[in-house]
Design a protein around this motif. Structure first.
Motif, mmCIF file in Angstrom:
data_model
loop_
_atom_site.group_PDB
_atom_site.id
_atom_site.type_symbol
_atom_site.label_atom_id
_atom_site.label_comp_id
_atom_site.label_asym_id
_atom_site.label_seq_id
_atom_site.Cartn_x
_atom_site.Cartn_y
_atom_site.Cartn_z
ATOM 1 N N TRP A 27 40.160 33.240 41.733
ATOM 2 C CA TRP A 27 38.966 33.092 40.930
ATOM 3 C C TRP A 27 38.702 34.362 40.126
ATOM 4 O O TRP A 27 38.414 34.314 38.953
ATOM 5 C CB TRP A 27 37.757 32.788 41.811
ATOM 6 C CG TRP A 27 36.492 32.740 41.008
ATOM 7 C CD1 TRP A 27 36.012 31.694 40.295
ATOM 8 C CD2 TRP A 27 35.563 33.811 40.825
ATOM 9 N NE1 TRP A 27 34.844 32.034 39.675
ATOM 10 C CE2 TRP A 27 34.537 33.331 39.984
ATOM 11 C CE3 TRP A 27 35.495 35.116 41.282
ATOM 12 C CZ2 TRP A 27 33.469 34.124 39.598
ATOM 13 C CZ3 TRP A 27 34.432 35.903 40.896
ATOM 14 C CH2 TRP A 27 33.429 35.401 40.059
ATOM 15 N N SER A 28 38.845 35.533 40.754
ATOM 16 C CA SER A 28 38.515 36.769 40.059
ATOM 17 C C SER A 28 39.507 37.039 38.937
ATOM 18 O O SER A 28 39.116 37.469 37.861
ATOM 19 C CB SER A 28 38.458 37.953 41.027
ATOM 20 O OG SER A 28 39.724 38.236 41.558
ATOM 21 N N THR A 29 40.791 36.763 39.137
ATOM 22 C CA THR A 29 41.743 37.008 38.060
ATOM 23 C C THR A 29 41.647 35.945 36.982
ATOM 24 O O THR A 29 41.807 36.237 35.812
ATOM 25 C CB THR A 29 43.189 37.102 38.598
ATOM 26 O OG1 THR A 29 43.492 35.911 39.299
ATOM 27 C CG2 THR A 29 43.354 38.301 39.495
ATOM 28 N N ALA A 30 41.329 34.711 37.358
ATOM 29 C CA ALA A 30 41.175 33.657 36.359
ATOM 30 C C ALA A 30 39.958 33.906 35.483
ATOM 31 O O ALA A 30 39.899 33.478 34.351
ATOM 32 C CB ALA A 30 41.049 32.289 37.041
ATOM 33 N N ASN A 31 38.987 34.626 35.996
ATOM 34 C CA ASN A 31 37.798 34.942 35.232
ATOM 35 C C ASN A 31 37.885 36.320 34.585
ATOM 36 O O ASN A 31 36.870 36.925 34.273
ATOM 37 C CB ASN A 31 36.556 34.843 36.128
ATOM 38 C CG ASN A 31 36.236 33.413 36.437
ATOM 39 O OD1 ASN A 31 35.841 32.671 35.548
ATOM 40 N ND2 ASN A 31 36.451 32.998 37.671
ATOM 41 N N GLY A 32 39.095 36.814 34.408
ATOM 42 C CA GLY A 32 39.293 38.055 33.673
ATOM 43 C C GLY A 32 38.876 39.297 34.425
ATOM 44 O O GLY A 32 38.441 40.268 33.831
ATOM 45 N N GLN A 33 38.980 39.314 35.720
ATOM 46 C CA GLN A 33 38.543 40.458 36.504
ATOM 47 C C GLN A 33 39.727 41.237 37.056
ATOM 48 O O GLN A 33 39.675 41.731 38.163
ATOM 49 C CB GLN A 33 37.632 39.987 37.643
ATOM 50 C CG GLN A 33 36.443 39.169 37.190
ATOM 51 C CD GLN A 33 35.558 39.922 36.229
ATOM 52 O OE1 GLN A 33 35.239 41.078 36.432
ATOM 53 N NE2 GLN A 33 35.167 39.273 35.144
ATOM 54 N N GLY A 34 40.796 41.341 36.290
ATOM 55 C CA GLY A 34 41.959 42.073 36.755
ATOM 56 C C GLY A 34 41.649 43.559 36.870
ATOM 57 O O GLY A 34 40.743 44.066 36.230
ATOM 58 N N SER A 35 42.386 44.249 37.656
ATOM 59 C CA SER A 35 42.227 45.700 37.762
ATOM 60 C C SER A 35 43.561 46.349 38.108
ATOM 61 O O SER A 35 43.602 47.352 38.784
ATOM 62 C CB SER A 35 41.165 46.051 38.799
ATOM 63 O OG SER A 35 41.559 45.562 40.068
ATOM 64 N N THR A 36 44.612 45.764 37.610
ATOM 65 C CA THR A 36 45.958 46.262 37.884
ATOM 66 C C THR A 36 46.304 47.372 36.893
ATOM 67 O O THR A 36 45.934 47.314 35.734
ATOM 68 C CB THR A 36 46.980 45.120 37.756
ATOM 69 O OG1 THR A 36 46.610 44.087 38.659
ATOM 70 C CG2 THR A 36 48.394 45.588 38.047
ATOM 71 N N ILE A 37 47.024 48.376 37.365
ATOM 72 C CA ILE A 37 47.569 49.407 36.482
ATOM 73 C C ILE A 37 49.048 49.118 36.307
ATOM 74 O O ILE A 37 49.805 49.116 37.277
ATOM 75 C CB ILE A 37 47.354 50.819 37.065
ATOM 76 C CG1 ILE A 37 45.861 51.106 37.171
ATOM 77 C CG2 ILE A 37 48.057 51.856 36.190
ATOM 78 C CD1 ILE A 37 45.538 52.425 37.835
ATOM 79 N N TRP A 38 49.435 48.832 35.070
ATOM 80 C CA TRP A 38 50.832 48.556 34.725
ATOM 81 C C TRP A 38 51.420 49.812 34.098
ATOM 82 O O TRP A 38 50.722 50.547 33.399
ATOM 83 C CB TRP A 38 50.926 47.411 33.721
ATOM 84 C CG TRP A 38 50.330 46.132 34.203
ATOM 85 C CD1 TRP A 38 49.103 45.621 33.895
ATOM 86 C CD2 TRP A 38 50.940 45.191 35.084
ATOM 87 N NE1 TRP A 38 48.918 44.423 34.531
ATOM 88 C CE2 TRP A 38 50.019 44.136 35.275
ATOM 89 C CE3 TRP A 38 52.161 45.133 35.750
ATOM 90 C CZ2 TRP A 38 50.296 43.036 36.079
ATOM 91 C CZ3 TRP A 38 52.435 44.045 36.553
ATOM 92 C CH2 TRP A 38 51.512 43.010 36.711
ATOM 93 N N THR A 39 52.715 50.069 34.320
ATOM 94 C CA THR A 39 53.372 51.223 33.709
ATOM 95 C C THR A 39 54.464 50.761 32.762
ATOM 96 O O THR A 39 55.124 49.741 32.988
ATOM 97 C CB THR A 39 53.981 52.158 34.774
ATOM 98 O OG1 THR A 39 54.907 51.407 35.579
ATOM 99 C CG2 THR A 39 52.902 52.743 35.662
#
Length: 191
Positions: A27-39
């Protein structure tokens, strides 16, 4: 109640808790609540070797950290090196001493596109955009968008119509401590 019954109940409880945790994460990622750091690094192991691949998978709220190097576009030259795709993400270059992060249009494509509703939550920081080439905005094209750009450099970009370095039509992009130098266009070579 036997020990076997208690173990079964505990297993079912653990399964239910796991399913609930996965549902909350979904639910949180589907609602745009990502918090991942990509390199991103063009020379060493990282999550990605080019910036666009990282933007493609990033969710709103994610950060993309780009190591020093020169990043070119891939595939169709009609596509920019980087298209922010309307996402509220942070794209940040991690310069190291005199080594900077360069997005290079290779004199045949635009460096950066913000044309999909980007807001102030789209942050681009500490990246040099150079050798871009397009009809409007060789370095950056903003159409009805308002991204935030900090400490970026737009250098030696070309537009055949207008906005060699940066082209803005509608919206209110915010540029802080950015340099726009040595760009070329019949109208508005820099901006």
């Amino acid at each position: 109640m036997s020990i076997c019954d208690r173990r079964s109940i505990l297993k079912i409880r653990d399964l239910i808790l796991s399913v609930m945790a996965l549902m909350l994460l979904g639910w949180s990622t589907a609602n745009g609540q990502g918090s991942t750091i990509w390199t991103v690094d063009d020379n060493c192991p990282a999550d990605f070797s080019n910036i666009q691949d990282a933007v493609d998978v990033a969710l709103n709220g994610d950060t993309i950290e780009v190591k020093p190097g020169t990043y070119y576009g891939t595939g169709n030259p009609d596509q920019p090196v980087v298209d922010m795709l309307g996402k509220s993400i942070t794209l940040v270059g991690l310069p190291s001493g005199s080594n900077r992060v360069f997005v290079d249009g290779n004199n045949n494509r635009r460096c950066l596109d913000c044309t999909s509703g980007e807001s102030a939550g789209t942050v681009i920081e500490s990246i040099d955009f150079r050798n871009g080439y397009a009809d409007f905005g060789g370095g950056l094209r903003c159409l009805d968008t308002s991204p935030t750009l900090k400490d970026c450099i737009f250098d030696e970009n070309t537009a055949t119509s207008a906005g060699g370095g940066v082209y803005i039509e509608g919206g209110s992009p915010y540029l802080e401590s950015c340099k726009i130098t040595d760009n070329d266009s019949p109208y508005g070579a820099g901006l």
